[in-house]
Motif scaffolding. Structure first.
Motif, PDB file in Angstrom:
ATOM      1  N   ARG A   1      10.264  -6.281  37.922  1.00 48.52           N
ATOM      2  CA  ARG A   1      11.376  -6.831  37.087  1.00 48.52           C
ATOM      3  C   ARG A   1      11.077  -7.063  35.649  1.00 48.52           C
ATOM      4  O   ARG A   1      10.004  -7.441  35.203  1.00 48.52           O
ATOM      5  CB  ARG A   1      11.914  -8.096  37.794  1.00 48.52           C
ATOM      6  N   PRO A   2      12.192  -6.880  34.666  1.00 47.46           N
ATOM      7  CA  PRO A   2      13.464  -6.502  34.864  1.00 47.46           C
ATOM      8  C   PRO A   2      13.471  -5.030  35.165  1.00 47.46           C
ATOM      9  O   PRO A   2      12.955  -4.129  34.036  1.00 47.46           O
ATOM     10  CB  PRO A   2      14.222  -7.098  33.800  1.00 47.46           C
ATOM     11  N   ALA A   3      14.246  -4.603  36.118  1.00 48.99           N
ATOM     12  CA  ALA A   3      14.394  -3.082  36.293  1.00 48.99           C
ATOM     13  C   ALA A   3      15.192  -2.497  35.113  1.00 48.99           C
ATOM     14  O   ALA A   3      16.426  -3.004  35.148  1.00 48.99           O
ATOM     15  CB  ALA A   3      15.080  -2.722  37.979  1.00 48.99           C
ATOM     16  N   GLY A   4      15.024  -1.512  34.498  1.00 46.41           N
ATOM     17  CA  GLY A   4      15.663  -0.877  33.428  1.00 46.41           C
ATOM     18  C   GLY A   4      16.457   0.466  33.940  1.00 46.41           C
ATOM     19  O   GLY A   4      17.297   0.245  34.989  1.00 46.41           O
ATOM     20  N   SER A   5      16.304   1.413  33.181  1.00 44.70           N
ATOM     21  CA  SER A   5      17.041   2.750  33.497  1.00 44.70           C
ATOM     22  C   SER A   5      16.195   3.890  33.684  1.00 44.70           C
ATOM     23  O   SER A   5      15.050   3.868  33.163  1.00 44.70           O
ATOM     24  CB  SER A   5      18.045   3.091  32.394  1.00 44.70           C
ATOM     25  N   ASN A   6      16.600   4.760  34.652  1.00 51.93           N
ATOM     26  CA  ASN A   6      15.597   5.932  34.660  1.00 51.93           C
ATOM     27  C   ASN A   6      16.243   7.150  33.861  1.00 51.93           C
ATOM     28  O   ASN A   6      15.799   8.326  33.811  1.00 51.93           O
ATOM     29  CB  ASN A   6      15.614   6.704  36.219  1.00 51.93           C
ATOM     30  N   ASN A   7      17.248   6.854  33.156  1.00 50.37           N
ATOM     31  CA  ASN A   7      18.055   7.526  31.927  1.00 50.37           C
ATOM     32  C   ASN A   7      18.470   8.762  32.688  1.00 50.37           C
ATOM     33  O   ASN A   7      18.949   9.666  31.901  1.00 50.37           O
ATOM     34  CB  ASN A   7      16.817   8.215  30.973  1.00 50.37           C
ATOM     35  N   LEU A   8      18.715   8.684  33.807  1.00 49.96           N
ATOM     36  CA  LEU A   8      19.653   9.700  34.673  1.00 49.96           C
ATOM     37  C   LEU A   8      20.862   9.297  35.293  1.00 49.96           C
ATOM     38  O   LEU A   8      21.962   9.535  34.854  1.00 49.96           O
ATOM     39  CB  LEU A   8      18.572  10.482  35.695  1.00 49.96           C
ATOM     40  N   PHE A   9      20.709   8.263  36.225  1.00 45.71           N
ATOM     41  CA  PHE A   9      21.930   7.577  36.812  1.00 45.71           C
ATOM     42  C   PHE A   9      21.522   6.249  37.432  1.00 45.71           C
ATOM     43  O   PHE A   9      22.573   5.648  37.900  1.00 45.71           O
ATOM     44  CB  PHE A   9      22.463   8.315  38.074  1.00 45.71           C
ATOM     45  N   VAL A  10      20.329   5.655  37.089  1.00 46.79           N
ATOM     46  CA  VAL A  10      20.101   4.362  37.761  1.00 46.79           C
ATOM     47  C   VAL A  10      20.118   3.510  36.210  1.00 46.79           C
ATOM     48  O   VAL A  10      19.368   3.928  35.165  1.00 46.79           O
ATOM     49  CB  VAL A  10      18.950   4.346  38.205  1.00 46.79           C
ATOM     50  N   ALA A  11      20.456   2.394  36.303  1.00 38.93           N
ATOM     51  CA  ALA A  11      20.403   1.531  35.379  1.00 38.93           C
ATOM     52  C   ALA A  11      20.798  -0.147  35.605  1.00 38.93           C
ATOM     53  O   ALA A  11      21.757  -0.397  35.968  1.00 38.93           O
ATOM     54  CB  ALA A  11      21.466   1.889  34.104  1.00 38.93           C
ATOM     55  N   TRP A  12      19.990  -0.810  35.010  1.00 45.75           N
ATOM     56  CA  TRP A  12      19.962  -2.444  34.811  1.00 45.75           C
ATOM     57  C   TRP A  12      20.403  -3.159  36.391  1.00 45.75           C
ATOM     58  O   TRP A  12      21.116  -3.844  36.341  1.00 45.75           O
ATOM     59  CB  TRP A  12      21.005  -2.877  33.768  1.00 45.75           C
TER      60      TRP A  12
END
Length: 389
Positions: A368-379
């Motif tokens: 935490r905090p979980a960010g983005s994988n710059n593909l399709f996962v975010a925040w």
């Protein structure tokens, strides 16, 4: 006869299955916003951020400091996005995915701040692509369509159903989703499982936004089949379940498809022995579809989907945290890198249902905090971290 706890649990599961509607059926009326994150979840996050509470305030600050929240971002749409294997060539692949994530980021920023500039920026990004793109091409086209197609409806749902300003081109955006994305992702894929799971996630989200019940049902049926074929449970038998269209009709074919792994244990995924990055893509998509389904009124967390998600998270988290790899697992070597993908499943299974998930809990809290994988996962710490809504 006195029931054992196991028999009681089985009886309860059977009773629920008999009394509930089919878990892949579209709702009588779609709930909006209802793709991965609900109105109640958004409001919970907004309240926590405005109160300065952690981890939500830290997650919000991380999001707002990212390039995706920039109000000066210039969209970079293309008529044809060409993506080869591992995005080589990369003609618009990164631009499309990141503009879609930016639109979702701006939509979240709008909801939390109520600053209309963020809603208008999300609209600008969505309008730029809906007025330009006509197709995806090359070998990674289906996966690219799934990745970008997972983020667009999440952004659009928030804007359409919470922003009171004008979105003049919303119908054109719907046409883009229906004509450019949905026909590709609804077909599914016989490649590695993360492909079809990402594509199904996009198909489910798009179907919700378009209120397309037939496509929703088709996508959810594919999801149930693919999830069962992606995460192994001991109850599956001596070998994993398969997707019929792949013709994996011998043990040798199944072992080959499972990256050469011939010992099957609960929580192993079809791509564990490939690497945890791609495994994370698959697990994330499972959690996103399960969450969307819950919002839409069919809670899959109490079915085999939830059990497979729980076991996959726990198994991968254990090794991501550094546990020694036994020789029977992937030849004694794992390529870690699970990514920021645990929050949605952990919140649903542990916080909402009260299931113990020690390894997943440790990994989730460590990341935490979980960010983005710059593909399709975010925040997802912001939207789902310890969110009871």
């Amino acid at each position: 006869m006195r029931r054992t706890p196991l028999l009681a649990a089985v009886a309860a599961l059977l009773l629920g299955a008999l009394s509930a509607p089919a878990a892949h059926s579209a709702p009588a009326a779609f709930v909006h916003p209802g793709v991965t994150v609900s109105a109640a979840q958004l409001e919970f996050a907004r309240t926590k951020v405005n109160a300065g509470a952690q981890p939500w305030k830290g997650a919000y600050d991380q999001m707002m400091a990212s390039k995706y929240a920039s109000l000066t971002r210039t969209p970079a749409p293309r008529a044809t996005v060409e993506c080869g294997s591992y995005s080589n060539p990369n003609y618009g692949c990164t631009d499309e995915r990141e503009d879609a994530i930016a639109a979702y980021t701006d939509a979240l920023a709008w909801y939390i701040t109520k600053d209309a500039r963020y809603a208008q920026k999300a609209i600008q990004l969505m309008d730029a692509w809906s007025g330009t793109i006509t197709s995806h091409t090359n070998s990674n086209a289906p996966l690219q369509t799934g990745w970008a197609g997972s983020s667009w409806p999440k952004a659009a749902e928030i804007i359409k159903y919470t922003y009171t300003g004008t979105w003049a081109n919303s119908a054109r955006f719907s046409t883009m989703l229906r004509n450019v994305y949905l026909p590709v992702v609804i077909k599914g894929s016989n490649s590695n499982g993360n492909w079809e799971l990402s594509m199904v996630e996009a198909a489910v989200g798009i179907s919700v936004f378009l209120e397309d019940k037939a496509s929703y049902d088709t996508a959810m049926a594919k999801f149930r089949t693919r999830t069962a074929a992606y995460v192994y449970l001991a109850s599956d038998g001596s070998v994993p379940k398969t997707v019929p269209s792949q013709n994996l009709n011998t043990t040798a074919k199944i072992v080959s498809y499972w990256q050469g792994q011939s010992t099957f244990v609960t929580g192993l995924t079809q791509e564990t022995c490939r690497d945890f990055v791609h495994t994370g893509y698959g697990i994330s998509a499972i959690s996103h579809v399960a969450e969307t389904s819950r919002i839409q009124g069919a809670d899959l967390y109490g079915t085999d989907v939830g059990e497979r998600l729980r076991q996959a998270l726990g198994f991968q988290s254990k090794y991501q945290l550094g546990e020694a790899v036994p020789s029977w697992l992937c030849g004694g070597t794992l390529t870690r890198g699970l990514g920021p993908i645990t929050e949605v499943g952990y919140n649903a299974l542990h916080n909402r249902l009260g299931i113990a998930m020690a390894n997943t809990q440790t990994l989730t809290q460590n990341q935490r905090p979980a960010g983005s994988n710059n593909l399709f996962v975010a925040w997802e710490t912001l939207t789902h971290g310890d969110n009871p809504s």
